[in-house]
Design an enzyme around this catalytic site. Sequence first.
Site, PDB file in Angstrom:
ATOM      1  N   TYR A 141      11.220   9.130   0.194  1.00 44.00           N
ATOM      2  CA  TYR A 141      10.449  10.359   0.355  1.00 44.00           C
ATOM      3  C   TYR A 141      11.253  11.457   1.039  1.00 44.00           C
ATOM      4  O   TYR A 141      10.982  12.633   0.854  1.00 44.00           O
ATOM      5  CB  TYR A 141       9.196  10.093   1.201  1.00 44.00           C
ATOM      6  CG  TYR A 141       7.988   9.664   0.412  1.00 44.00           C
ATOM      7  CD1 TYR A 141       7.992   8.485  -0.314  1.00 44.00           C
ATOM      8  CD2 TYR A 141       6.826  10.429   0.416  1.00 44.00           C
ATOM      9  CE1 TYR A 141       6.876   8.077  -1.022  1.00 44.00           C
ATOM     10  CE2 TYR A 141       5.702  10.034  -0.291  1.00 44.00           C
ATOM     11  CZ  TYR A 141       5.730   8.867  -1.010  1.00 44.00           C
ATOM     12  OH  TYR A 141       4.619   8.485  -1.705  1.00 44.00           O
ATOM     13  N   LYS A 191      12.382  -5.244  -1.485  1.00 50.78           N
ATOM     14  CA  LYS A 191      12.991  -5.585  -2.775  1.00 50.78           C
ATOM     15  C   LYS A 191      14.428  -5.978  -2.469  1.00 50.78           C
ATOM     16  O   LYS A 191      15.398  -5.391  -2.961  1.00 50.78           O
ATOM     17  CB  LYS A 191      12.885  -4.377  -3.729  1.00 50.78           C
ATOM     18  CG  LYS A 191      13.304  -4.648  -5.148  1.00 50.78           C
ATOM     19  CD  LYS A 191      12.368  -5.557  -5.935  1.00 50.78           C
ATOM     20  CE  LYS A 191      12.938  -5.862  -7.302  1.00 50.78           C
ATOM     21  NZ  LYS A 191      12.164  -6.902  -8.036  1.00 50.78           N
ATOM     22  N   ASP A 223       7.298  -6.826  -6.100  1.00 49.95           N
ATOM     23  CA  ASP A 223       6.640  -7.167  -7.377  1.00 49.95           C
ATOM     24  C   ASP A 223       5.712  -8.373  -7.181  1.00 49.95           C
ATOM     25  O   ASP A 223       4.560  -8.398  -7.631  1.00 49.95           O
ATOM     26  CB  ASP A 223       7.660  -7.408  -8.502  1.00 49.95           C
ATOM     27  CG  ASP A 223       8.831  -8.292  -8.111  1.00 49.95           C
ATOM     28  OD1 ASP A 223       8.941  -8.677  -6.918  1.00 49.95           O
ATOM     29  OD2 ASP A 223       9.645  -8.626  -9.000  1.00 49.95           O
ATOM     30  N   ASP A 247       2.869   3.301  -0.292  1.00 48.88           N
ATOM     31  CA  ASP A 247       2.051   4.255  -1.048  1.00 48.88           C
ATOM     32  C   ASP A 247       1.411   3.551  -2.236  1.00 48.88           C
ATOM     33  O   ASP A 247       0.212   3.670  -2.491  1.00 48.88           O
ATOM     34  CB  ASP A 247       2.945   5.419  -1.520  1.00 48.88           C
ATOM     35  CG  ASP A 247       2.181   6.414  -2.380  1.00 48.88           C
ATOM     36  OD1 ASP A 247       1.066   6.799  -1.973  1.00 48.88           O
ATOM     37  OD2 ASP A 247       2.690   6.797  -3.448  1.00 48.88           O
ATOM     38  N   ASP A 251      -2.900   2.072  -2.721  1.00 46.52           N
ATOM     39  CA  ASP A 251      -3.856   2.435  -3.786  1.00 46.52           C
ATOM     40  C   ASP A 251      -4.381   1.173  -4.459  1.00 46.52           C
ATOM     41  O   ASP A 251      -5.569   1.047  -4.774  1.00 46.52           O
ATOM     42  CB  ASP A 251      -3.184   3.313  -4.857  1.00 46.52           C
ATOM     43  CG  ASP A 251      -3.317   4.804  -4.554  1.00 46.52           C
ATOM     44  OD1 ASP A 251      -3.276   5.172  -3.366  1.00 46.52           O
ATOM     45  OD2 ASP A 251      -3.463   5.587  -5.512  1.00 46.52           O
TER      46      ASP A 251
HETATM   47  C1  IPM Z   1      -0.726   9.289   0.099  1.00 48.18           C
HETATM   48  C2  IPM Z   1      -0.433  10.322  -0.954  1.00 48.18           C
HETATM   49  C3  IPM Z   1       0.766  11.156  -0.500  1.00 48.18           C
HETATM   50  C4  IPM Z   1       1.947  10.210  -0.365  1.00 48.18           C
HETATM   51  C5  IPM Z   1       1.105  12.357  -1.408  1.00 48.18           C
HETATM   52  C6  IPM Z   1      -0.064  13.277  -1.592  1.00 48.18           C
HETATM   53  C7  IPM Z   1       2.302  13.118  -0.903  1.00 48.18           C
HETATM   54  O1  IPM Z   1      -0.238   9.721  -2.182  1.00 48.18           O
HETATM   55  O2  IPM Z   1      -0.957   9.681   1.261  1.00 48.18           O
HETATM   56  O3  IPM Z   1      -0.757   8.106  -0.226  1.00 48.18           O
HETATM   57  O4  IPM Z   1       2.616   9.905  -1.358  1.00 48.18           O
HETATM   58  O5  IPM Z   1       2.220   9.785   0.765  1.00 48.18           O
HETATM   59 MG    MG Z   2      -0.713   7.649  -2.218  1.00 43.04          MG
END
Ligand code: IPM
Ligand code: MG
Length: 368
Positions: A141, A191, A223, A247, A251
């Site tokens: 990042y 990884k 993975d 990240d 999700d």
């Molecule tokens: C998160 C989001 C952010 C990230 C984006 C919006 C920059 O996806 O907080 O998970 O990738 O950290």
């Molecule tokens: Mg995110």
Amino acid sequence: MILKLTILPGDGIGPEVTDEAVRVLETVALGFGHQLEATRKDIGGVALVRSKDPLPVDSLEACLGSQAVLLGAVGGPAFDSFPSNLRPERGLLRLRQELGVFANLRPAVCFPALEDSSPLRPEVVRGTDVLIVRELLGGIYFGEPRQTSGAVGSRVSIDTMRYGESEIERIAHIAFQLARKRRRQVTSVDKANVLDCSRLWRDVVTRVAKGYPEVNLSHMYVDSAAMALVARPAGFDVVLTENMFGDILSDQAGAVVGSLGMLGSASIGGKVGLYEPIHGSAPDIAGQGIANPLGAILSGAMLLRYSFELETEAAAIESAVAKVLDAGHRTRDLARGGQRALSTSEMGRQVSDAIRDQAQPAARTASR
Ligand code: IPM
Ligand code: MG
């Protein structure tokens, strides 16, 4: 206690869900004898439109001058073609950097009432209580160089994944300290079969673990961890990982426990804590009043816990959320087979009401 907050509603569903989180925080403040001082500022796309900067100076100064920051979401399709330094996301990344919040805590808990909302079978998701500890200020990042060069048709892009030992060390300490107060199990995800950064990661995490003999450490390739997170989510306690893996896995963890809309997060370790739901701006449903505010509301609980050490108040929010879900209240993302879907503000009001019910006896005891 005076709670001095900066609220950054941001884009898409950000303002809708943050309004409910603030409503809930106000209810807590009232019930437990605190005073909320909240200042609203722009970030992301809305800031770009108003002042050509995704993190305007006055927003940053407000954040640095407050005790905690609550953020909604940033981003939207209108900005897809903007150069990378003028994207809404850049504002959030700069804010994380300026605040110095290197540790991002993302709990994914399967509330018993939501076992049926998961795409997985109830017996698979039952009991899931994972805390993803994501490194937030390093890795791909932020690594340099990052650039795209060459003429259209033969362009080349570079992003750099970079980690220093000290960055790995400090996030590892956070994970082990948190694991000590939980089920004492850290799974470090990397990884290391491919990446140098991951081999360094593994080496440093193993070294830090020696200081926490009561915590059990295991390592997993990302993975394989992605697979285990859907196959046996309840097997994880603390997952320690670098920025981008965290990240992605967070999700996934959101979907596993029923909805991404349920997850809140805390970014700590710097000057001022930053709290935000992990979902994005969801432009497809923005402005319709149907978004799930619980991720934002639970971020408010984390704000009370980590920035103010108000554990009772934080727990009051969490148990109010559980109670509201137990009573069958669902936003659209959670509703299954014939369940009525509440609007964003109806859900926020339900949680507020549940807190008021809990707080009143406590306030009466305190005033005696
Ligand atoms: C998160 C989001 C952010 C990230 C984006 C919006 C920059 O996806 O907080 O998970 O990738 O950290
Ligand atoms: Mg995110």
